[in-house]
Write a protein that holds these residues in place. Structure first.
Motif, PDB file in Angstrom:
ATOM      1  N   ASN A 190      85.491  10.091 -27.667  1.00 32.36           N
ATOM      2  CA  ASN A 190      84.294  10.812 -27.276  1.00 32.36           C
ATOM      3  C   ASN A 190      84.173  12.074 -28.113  1.00 32.36           C
ATOM      4  O   ASN A 190      84.926  13.025 -27.931  1.00 32.36           O
ATOM      5  N   GLN A 191      83.227  12.089 -29.050  1.00 34.16           N
ATOM      6  CA  GLN A 191      83.027  13.237 -29.912  1.00 34.16           C
ATOM      7  C   GLN A 191      82.164  14.296 -29.219  1.00 34.16           C
ATOM      8  O   GLN A 191      81.778  14.147 -28.062  1.00 34.16           O
ATOM      9  N   THR A 192      81.853  15.371 -29.937  1.00 29.98           N
ATOM     10  CA  THR A 192      81.131  16.498 -29.345  1.00 29.98           C
ATOM     11  C   THR A 192      79.820  16.051 -28.718  1.00 29.98           C
ATOM     12  O   THR A 192      79.444  16.481 -27.631  1.00 29.98           O
ATOM     13  N   GLN A 193      79.111  15.153 -29.404  1.00 27.43           N
ATOM     14  CA  GLN A 193      77.832  14.676 -28.885  1.00 27.43           C
ATOM     15  C   GLN A 193      77.997  13.530 -27.902  1.00 27.43           C
ATOM     16  O   GLN A 193      77.018  12.977 -27.427  1.00 27.43           O
ATOM     17  N   GLY A 194      79.270  13.153 -27.620  1.00 28.09           N
ATOM     18  CA  GLY A 194      79.509  12.053 -26.684  1.00 28.09           C
ATOM     19  C   GLY A 194      79.006  10.747 -27.264  1.00 28.09           C
ATOM     20  O   GLY A 194      78.962  10.529 -28.464  1.00 28.09           O
ATOM     21  N   PHE A 195      78.576   9.868 -26.376  1.00 30.51           N
ATOM     22  CA  PHE A 195      78.048   8.584 -26.799  1.00 30.51           C
ATOM     23  C   PHE A 195      76.523   8.601 -26.725  1.00 30.51           C
ATOM     24  O   PHE A 195      75.887   7.645 -26.301  1.00 30.51           O
ATOM     25  N   SER A 196      75.944   9.729 -27.087  1.00 26.58           N
ATOM     26  CA  SER A 196      74.493   9.836 -27.126  1.00 26.58           C
ATOM     27  C   SER A 196      73.917   8.720 -27.974  1.00 26.58           C
ATOM     28  O   SER A 196      74.401   8.424 -29.068  1.00 26.58           O
ATOM     29  N   LYS A 197      72.848   8.107 -27.466  1.00 21.96           N
ATOM     30  CA  LYS A 197      72.269   6.955 -28.158  1.00 21.96           C
ATOM     31  C   LYS A 197      71.844   7.308 -29.575  1.00 21.96           C
ATOM     32  O   LYS A 197      72.147   6.586 -30.530  1.00 21.96           O
ATOM     33  N   ASP A 198      71.152   8.440 -29.752  1.00 21.78           N
ATOM     34  CA  ASP A 198      70.630   8.792 -31.064  1.00 21.78           C
ATOM     35  C   ASP A 198      71.751   9.047 -32.062  1.00 21.78           C
ATOM     36  O   ASP A 198      71.701   8.574 -33.193  1.00 21.78           O
ATOM     37  N   VAL A 199      72.777   9.798 -31.655  1.00 20.17           N
ATOM     38  CA  VAL A 199      73.881  10.105 -32.561  1.00 20.17           C
ATOM     39  C   VAL A 199      74.652   8.840 -32.915  1.00 20.17           C
ATOM     40  O   VAL A 199      74.993   8.601 -34.075  1.00 20.17           O
ATOM     41  N   PHE A 200      74.926   8.009 -31.924  1.00 20.95           N
ATOM     42  CA  PHE A 200      75.670   6.775 -32.152  1.00 20.95           C
ATOM     43  C   PHE A 200      74.916   5.851 -33.116  1.00 20.95           C
ATOM     44  O   PHE A 200      75.489   5.325 -34.078  1.00 20.95           O
ATOM     45  N   LEU A 201      73.620   5.674 -32.865  1.00 21.63           N
ATOM     46  CA  LEU A 201      72.833   4.775 -33.706  1.00 21.63           C
ATOM     47  C   LEU A 201      72.641   5.345 -35.106  1.00 21.63           C
ATOM     48  O   LEU A 201      72.618   4.591 -36.088  1.00 21.63           O
ATOM     49  N   ASP A 202      72.493   6.657 -35.224  1.00 18.38           N
ATOM     50  CA  ASP A 202      72.361   7.259 -36.553  1.00 18.38           C
ATOM     51  C   ASP A 202      73.609   7.004 -37.384  1.00 18.38           C
ATOM     52  O   ASP A 202      73.526   6.681 -38.566  1.00 18.38           O
ATOM     53  N   GLU A 203      74.770   7.160 -36.770  1.00 15.82           N
ATOM     54  CA  GLU A 203      76.010   6.931 -37.510  1.00 15.82           C
ATOM     55  C   GLU A 203      76.190   5.445 -37.820  1.00 15.82           C
ATOM     56  O   GLU A 203      76.668   5.079 -38.895  1.00 15.82           O
ATOM     57  N   LEU A 204      75.801   4.592 -36.883  1.00 15.14           N
ATOM     58  CA  LEU A 204      75.893   3.154 -37.132  1.00 15.14           C
ATOM     59  C   LEU A 204      74.990   2.749 -38.288  1.00 15.14           C
ATOM     60  O   LEU A 204      75.341   1.886 -39.101  1.00 15.14           O
ATOM     61  N   LYS A 205      73.816   3.390 -38.371  1.00  9.19           N
ATOM     62  CA  LYS A 205      72.896   3.078 -39.473  1.00  9.19           C
ATOM     63  C   LYS A 205      73.514   3.445 -40.822  1.00  9.19           C
ATOM     64  O   LYS A 205      73.359   2.710 -41.807  1.00  9.19           O
ATOM     65  N   VAL A 206      74.248   4.559 -40.869  1.00  8.25           N
ATOM     66  CA  VAL A 206      74.926   4.955 -42.110  1.00  8.25           C
ATOM     67  C   VAL A 206      75.979   3.918 -42.488  1.00  8.25           C
ATOM     68  O   VAL A 206      76.098   3.531 -43.658  1.00  8.25           O
ATOM     69  N   LYS A 207      76.749   3.456 -41.519  1.00  4.63           N
ATOM     70  CA  LYS A 207      77.763   2.443 -41.804  1.00  4.63           C
ATOM     71  C   LYS A 207      77.116   1.123 -42.230  1.00  4.63           C
ATOM     72  O   LYS A 207      77.670   0.393 -43.061  1.00  4.63           O
ATOM     73  N   GLU A 208      75.952   0.809 -41.659  1.00  6.07           N
ATOM     74  CA  GLU A 208      75.256  -0.418 -42.034  1.00  6.07           C
ATOM     75  C   GLU A 208      74.644  -0.328 -43.431  1.00  6.07           C
ATOM     76  O   GLU A 208      74.216  -1.326 -43.994  1.00  6.07           O
ATOM     77  N   ALA A 209      74.583   0.882 -43.970  1.00 10.80           N
ATOM     78  CA  ALA A 209      74.074   1.056 -45.328  1.00 10.80           C
ATOM     79  C   ALA A 209      75.185   1.012 -46.364  1.00 10.80           C
ATOM     80  O   ALA A 209      74.903   1.067 -47.562  1.00 10.80           O
ATOM     81  N   GLY A 210      76.453   0.951 -45.907  1.00  7.85           N
ATOM     82  CA  GLY A 210      77.532   0.995 -46.883  1.00  7.85           C
ATOM     83  C   GLY A 210      78.706   0.110 -46.565  1.00  7.85           C
ATOM     84  O   GLY A 210      78.794  -1.029 -47.027  1.00  7.85           O
ATOM     85  N   VAL A 211      79.632   0.608 -45.734  1.00 10.26           N
ATOM     86  CA  VAL A 211      80.920  -0.051 -45.570  1.00 10.26           C
ATOM     87  C   VAL A 211      80.808  -1.417 -44.889  1.00 10.26           C
ATOM     88  O   VAL A 211      81.539  -2.354 -45.245  1.00 10.26           O
ATOM     89  N   LEU A 212      79.908  -1.578 -43.935  1.00  6.00           N
ATOM     90  CA  LEU A 212      79.839  -2.854 -43.205  1.00  6.00           C
ATOM     91  C   LEU A 212      79.290  -3.996 -44.064  1.00  6.00           C
ATOM     92  O   LEU A 212      79.881  -5.082 -44.078  1.00  6.00           O
ATOM     93  N   PRO A 213      78.170  -3.816 -44.798  1.00 11.07           N
ATOM     94  CA  PRO A 213      77.728  -4.906 -45.683  1.00 11.07           C
ATOM     95  C   PRO A 213      78.773  -5.265 -46.745  1.00 11.07           C
ATOM     96  O   PRO A 213      78.952  -6.439 -47.074  1.00 11.07           O
ATOM     97  N   TYR A 214      79.451  -4.256 -47.279  1.00 13.28           N
ATOM     98  CA  TYR A 214      80.482  -4.524 -48.280  1.00 13.28           C
ATOM     99  C   TYR A 214      81.622  -5.332 -47.678  1.00 13.28           C
ATOM    100  O   TYR A 214      82.137  -6.274 -48.297  1.00 13.28           O
TER     101      TYR A 214
END
Length: 455
Positions: free
Chosen positions: A368-392
């Motif tokens: 649980n980070q500072t912003q917790g499991f806030s939907k917006d923060v979680f999805l924003d970070e997931l979108k970054v991972k979906e733009a790089g490490v996960l497709p690779y």
């Protein structure tokens, strides 16, 4: 002049003090890792006598043990193992998807209809056989695990048309069971496959030799090859993408191992007691002969069995006397390194280095980070991972199987499935189908890129 009696005094049990260069003092500190990866003689002899290339080192000084060491770290380092499992879940946890890749060099995909996907899936299911009743999805997951552990996976593919019936057999070999054969100039590469690489085993069970893709062996009614996918294409064998953090990973294991030994075995000395003997050198309170008559190996063992945790029923009080005029006993307690702040800080530093090497996030490890499991923060970070490490990750894990599918299409003449490939499902697309429309905002579009702050 009388000769010197060299036997008058016992040899000191302590090493003599060495003169240390001020600027090179750290070079004398032994590194424990080389001892961990050193090959036993039966393995060294194999690479000296047989034309196989070890995972690391040379035929004269092999370091095949490095491969075993890398493989073991996912079980010994909690953060490292958690990153591997978490990335697997996000990248390949859902059932595999089917796409048509229009270019092998560029990410140009064509969406297929459900009917096209079903036709391809039926062909794969009816043609490909897997060992141990596994599935294509499980095989891809195992390939990912091999890639993350040591930077390689080896997929053996055999295709046949026995009595006109197409059949394909796929076997994923553990990296430690595969070694390259020393190549001849201008010739195709080959690998040997064996469950063990010690000299005695190979004499009784010679390894199978297979060509490495794109070379194939034509057996008349069948063809076979080994597809090798690796993380680092500049080497004969790949290295895992986290290799730059292998010291923090090993350190995380060491810290836990130290505390386990201390708690379970009290593996280090606890107390030093020094007393003065009686005048003339006799009359020591530590009498080995008396201890041996009492059933102990020596006086030190007798003392430990009476007054330390080594005893089943240790005495809680020690009563000793000393000769008149003797100095008081010198007592010093050795304390194990269990400083809470030290381990907390070291744990955080090791954890951060490991997560960075995996290009991952504490949030996706369940913290649980500072912003917790806030939907917006979680999805924003997931979108970054979906733009790089996960497709690779998906591309690398599925690459060998897609090469095998290309071979199948050409070998069996199934042109309707030309350029069909398997891949993992995009999490953003999956969330769009799961969440109500009002909960999904425009910024979840996977085509969007993170905004760069204005100068």
């Amino acid at each position: 002049m009388s000769a010197t009696d060299t036997n008058c005094c016992p040899e000191s049990p302590f090493t003599k003090k060495r003169r240390i260069n001020k600027f090179g003092m750290f070079t004398d500190i032994p590194n424990p890792i080389p001892a961990e990866i050193t090959d036993p003689d039966v393995i060294k002899t194999t690479f000296q006598d047989y034309p196989f290339i070890p995972y690391a080192g040379t035929e004269h000084s092999s370091a095949y043990g490095l491969l075993l060491w890398l493989n073991s770290m996912s079980h010994l380092s909690p953060t490292h193992g958690s990153c591997i499992n978490s990335i697997k879940t996000y990248a390949l946890g859902q059932p595999l998807d089917i796409v048509k890749k229009e270019s092998s060099n560029f990410g140009i995909d064509t969406e297929l209809t459900d009917a096209q996907k079903m036709s391809f899936a039926d062909w794969i299911d009816s043609t490909v056989k897997f060992e141990y009743n596994t599935t294509l999805h499980k095989l891809v997951l195992n390939a990912y695990k091999n890639m993350k552990d040591n930077g390689n996976y080896f997929l053996e593919v055999t295709m046949s048309k026995f009595l006109g019936i197409p059949a394909v057999n796929m076997v994923l070999h553990n990296t430690e069971n595969v070694c390259y054969v020393r190549p001849k100039p201008g010739k195709a590469r080959f690998v040997g496959i064996s469950h063990q690489w010690d000299i005695h085993y190979l004499k009784n069970y010679p390894p199978r030799i297979l060509p490495v893709y794109p070379a194939v062996r034509d057996n008349g009614d069948s063809i076979s090859t080994i597809i090798h996918i690796k993380e680092d294409t500049t080497r004969l064998y790949g290295r895992p993408d986290w290799i730059n953090s292998f010291m923090p990973i090993y350190r995380e294991f060491q810290n836990g191992n130290y505390l386990i030994k201390q708690a379970a075995d009290n593996f280090m000395g606890q107390v030093l007691i020094e007393v003065e003997d009686a005048e003339g050198g006799g009359g020591s309170i530590f009498d080995d002969e008396e201890a041996q008559r009492s059933g102990f190996d020596n006086a030190a063992k007798q003392f430990a069995e009476n007054f330390t945790a080594k005893s089943d029923d240790p005495q809680t009080a020690i009563l000793l006397s000393r000769p008149f005029g003797a100095k008081e006993a010198f007592v010093y307690q050795f304390k194990p390194n269990t400083n809470e702040t030290f381990y907390k800080v070291m744990s955080e530093l090791n954890e951060l280095s490991i997560i960075r090497a995996h290009q991952w996030s504490k949030r996706f490890l369940g913290e649980n980070q500072t912003q917790g499991f806030s939907k917006d923060v979680f999805l924003d970070e997931l979108k970054v991972k979906e733009a790089g490490v996960l497709p690779y990750t998906r591309s690398l894990a599925c690459q060998g199987f897609n090469l095998a599918i290309d071979l199948m299409v050409n070998y069996f003449g199934k042109s309707e499935f030309n350029k069909y490939q398997i891949t993992g499902k995009n999490n953003i697309d999956l969330l769009k189908t799961m969440m109500p429309a009002e909960d999904m905002t425009a910024d979840l579009n996977p085509d969007d890129t993170p905004q760069t702050p204005q100068e």
